[in-house]
Every structure is written in C-alpha cells, then in structure tokens.
Design an enzyme around this catalytic site. Structure first.
Site, short mmCIF file in Angstrom:
data_model
loop_
_atom_site.label_atom_id
_atom_site.label_comp_id
_atom_site.label_asym_id
_atom_site.label_seq_id
_atom_site.Cartn_x
_atom_site.Cartn_y
_atom_site.Cartn_z
N GLY A 1 0.79 -1.22 0.00
CA GLY A 1 0.00 0.00 0.00
C GLY A 1 0.83 1.27 0.00
O GLY A 1 0.34 2.34 -0.33
N GLU A 2 2.09 1.17 0.37
CA GLU A 2 2.95 2.35 0.48
C GLU A 2 3.48 2.78 -0.89
O GLU A 2 4.07 1.99 -1.62
CB GLU A 2 4.12 2.02 1.42
CG GLU A 2 4.98 3.21 1.76
CD GLU A 2 6.16 2.81 2.63
OE1 GLU A 2 7.22 3.42 2.46
OE2 GLU A 2 6.00 1.89 3.46
#
Length: 107
Positions: A39-40
């Site tokens: 997700g980063e």
C-alpha cells in the site's frame, strides 16, 4: 544495511520473471499476479521501477528508455483501477488515455 538487503531481494525476485516476447500488458499482469502490491507509494514505486528495468532488459527493442516503460506501466495500472473500481463514476475514454500518454517514448 537493511535497505540494501531489501533492494537486492527485490532485484532477485524481479529477475525470476521472464518477460521476453510478452507485450507490456501481459508482462505487467504476470508480474502483478506474483505478489500482493504494497500500500505504500514508495514501495510501489520501487517495485515498478524494478519491473520496468527487467521488462526492458528482456525486450530491448520495445522502449527507448526504462522511464517510458515505467510511465506507461503506471498509466495502465491507473486505467485498470479506474475502469474496474465501482467508486470511480466517470470512466476514462480511450481518447483521453491516449492523449495523456502521447509524447512518451519520443512520440
């Protein structure tokens, strides 16, 4: 340190993929099916840079630079997300997608 080790592991992982004679969408699909995208943003960026580098290594005649491959890969992911995400009400038209990517790869 740990950062260097993680980058070496990423490079080794990407080198396990064989993208020769695959078009970009086929290679991107193969790559993205092989793991869960983090997700980063910074991690996604590193993974996509590694993908673009490997794709260009396997298909040297397709793009003029790995940057072009990287930009187009991201554009394809964003298009796919827009087309398949029910929260996106206004789906992008083909002409808009083409216009947004015109000029990459020197035209």
């Amino acid at each position: 340190g740990r950062e260097t080790l993680n980058i070496r592991i990423l490079q080794s992982f990407v080198e396990q993929h064989e993208f020769s004679d695959l078009n970009l969408v086929q290679a991107l699909r193969q790559f993205l099916w092989s793991f869960r995208l983090p997700g980063e943003a910074q991690k996604i960026d590193r993974m996509m840079e590694a993908f673009a580098s490997r794709y260009c290594q396997c298909n040297q005649e397709v793009f003029q630079s790995t940057d072009t491959c990287y930009v187009l890969s991201f554009a394809i992911i964003m298009l796919n997300t827009s087309l398949h995400n029910p929260n996106v009400k206004e789906k992008p038209a083909l002409e808009r997608f083409v216009a947004m990517n015109r000029g990459i790869n020197n035209g």
